[in-house]
Scaffold this motif. Structure first.
Motif, short mmCIF file in Angstrom:
data_model
loop_
_atom_site.label_atom_id
_atom_site.label_comp_id
_atom_site.label_asym_id
_atom_site.label_seq_id
_atom_site.Cartn_x
_atom_site.Cartn_y
_atom_site.Cartn_z
N PRO A 1 34.29 36.16 42.98
CA PRO A 1 35.43 36.75 42.33
C PRO A 1 35.48 38.36 42.79
CG PRO A 1 33.89 35.77 40.89
CD PRO A 1 33.30 35.57 42.05
N GLY A 2 37.12 38.64 42.89
CA GLY A 2 37.30 40.08 43.64
C GLY A 2 37.53 40.00 44.83
N TRP A 3 37.21 39.14 45.67
CA TRP A 3 37.41 39.65 47.16
C TRP A 3 38.85 39.11 47.72
CZ3 TRP A 3 34.18 41.57 50.35
CH2 TRP A 3 32.61 41.84 50.08
N THR A 4 39.38 38.20 46.97
CA THR A 4 40.67 37.93 47.53
C THR A 4 41.57 39.15 47.39
OG1 THR A 4 40.74 35.43 46.80
CG2 THR A 4 42.80 36.54 47.03
N ARG A 5 41.53 39.63 45.94
CA ARG A 5 42.46 40.93 45.70
C ARG A 5 41.94 42.01 46.54
NH1 ARG A 5 45.66 42.54 41.50
NH2 ARG A 5 44.99 40.45 40.47
N ALA A 6 40.59 42.10 46.82
CA ALA A 6 40.13 43.46 47.52
C ALA A 6 40.91 43.39 48.92
CB ALA A 6 38.85 43.26 47.74
N MET A 7 40.90 42.11 49.69
CA MET A 7 41.54 42.27 50.88
C MET A 7 43.10 42.31 51.18
SD MET A 7 38.91 41.60 53.12
CE MET A 7 37.22 40.89 52.98
#
Length: 354
Positions: free
Chosen positions: A70-76
């Motif tokens: 969770p969170g990695w897609t948005r972080a990139m």
């Protein structure tokens, strides 16, 4: 790459904070990965202390966990490059090696996977000399390693979590980069010392604390290849500036310093501190390591003096690495400044050092 937005994983760590500072100083916009708001505030304070508040508009934060998706897609999103500085550093051998191996291997894989999904090609991976200087046979004495050397974990007699984790993570990263066409560079620090930006310093400084306050008056008859945290951060940022670093490994280690020599450096620089100077025989280290604890992490280095070629790193920085002595003294000053060690005597201003 001279500008753009860079995601820094492990931004609240010893290396991470300095990397954020150096990226902002160089003109990049930084998205800093942290585990909590408290950690984010610590990074803000470190940046403000070094560069002032006016630079904070180029710094943002995202909460991520190396072990969860969770969170990695948005972080990139809208990221131009990633500096992976996150990891687990322990002062001794962990009771459960997966505490180190898991985040190293799975964490690196997760960073690369989500970068690929987002179309991010440029990756700078912080590895370790642990992925370079082990498993090369039972040759004792002085050994010299270059960026062409790779640790063979199958040949390591007593596998250590840090060695296994760093080696597996780097091996996996290069394989993934070749498969997906990523522009990967790896930086391999030695034992990271130097100036802390706050009291949340790396466990790698604990060795200096043990020597400085006399809590561990006897040390193993071994040493480490030291690197200053400021040089590690500078190399991570310099790699972004130079396209020629793509596909390359850089060893970040200035001087090999025995623990006994560290003691002499500290005793000279801090004469009012009860610095430990006695050297333990190898048999005592082997006995203590058999029962676990801090000595377990040193067992593979008994009888070995490992030196790592710094010429590529110094060429990238266009100058010499900070000396081991300066990194040691700076680490000790930070421990004193932030109240992380205490002396039984009144402490005067440190003598010597830079």
């Amino acid at each position: 790459m001279r500008s753009g937005q860079v995601l820094v994983t492990g931004a609240s760590g010893f290396v991470g904070k300095w990397t954020v500072v150096e990226l902002l100083r160089a003109g990049f916009t930084v998205r800093a990965s942290v585990r909590s708001e408290d950690k984010a505030e610590a990074v803000r304070q470190a940046v403000t202390h070094q560069l002032g508040e006016d630079i904070l508009y180029r710094l943002s934060f995202v909460k991520l966990n190396l072990m969860h998706d969770p969170g990695w897609t948005r972080a990139m999103l809208r990221i131009d490059a990633v500096i992976h500085a996150a990891g687990v550093v322990l002062s001794g051998g962990p009771d459960n090696p997966q505490r180190v191996i898991g985040p190293a291997v799975e964490g690196s894989e997760r960073v690369l996977r989500f970068a690929t999904l987002a179309g991010v090609k440029r990756i700078i991976l912080t590895s370790s000399v642990a992925a370079v200087g082990y498993g090369h046979g039972s040759v004792r004495g002085v050994q010299h390693f270059t960026a062409d050397d790779f640790t063979d974990i199958d040949a390591v007699r007593r596998p250590a979590a840090a060695v296994t984790g760093a080696t597996m993570a780097e091996r996996g990263a290069w394989a993934y980069a070749r498969q997906e066409g990523l522009a990967l560079t790896t930086i391999h620090p030695g034992h990271i010392l130097g100036k802390g930006l706050d009291s949340d310093v790396s466990p790698s400084l604990q060795l200096i604390g043990w020597l400085l306050d006399g809590s561990r008056p006897k040390v193993p008859d071994i040493g480490v290849s030291v690197v200053d945290v400021r040089d590690v951060a500078a190399l991570l940022v310099a790699a972004l500036h130079q396209p020629a670093t793509i596909g390359q490994r850089y060893l970040a280690a200035s001087d090999y310093v025995s623990f006994a020599h560290m003691g002499f450096i500290l005793a000279a620089a801090f004469p009012d501190w009860p610095v430990g100077l006695e050297v333990l025989p190898d048999w005592r280290i082997r006995l203590q390591a058999a029962f676990g604890g801090p000595m377990r992490g040193f067992i593979n280095d008994l009888g070995h003096e490992k030196h790592y070629d710094r010429s590529k790193a110094e060429a990238l920085l266009a100058g010499p690495l900070i000396s081991g002595r300066e990194a040691i003294v700076a680490a000790a000053r930070s421990l004193i400044q932030f109240g992380l060690v205490s002396s039984r005597t009144t402490v005067e201003s440190p003598a010597g050092g830079n």
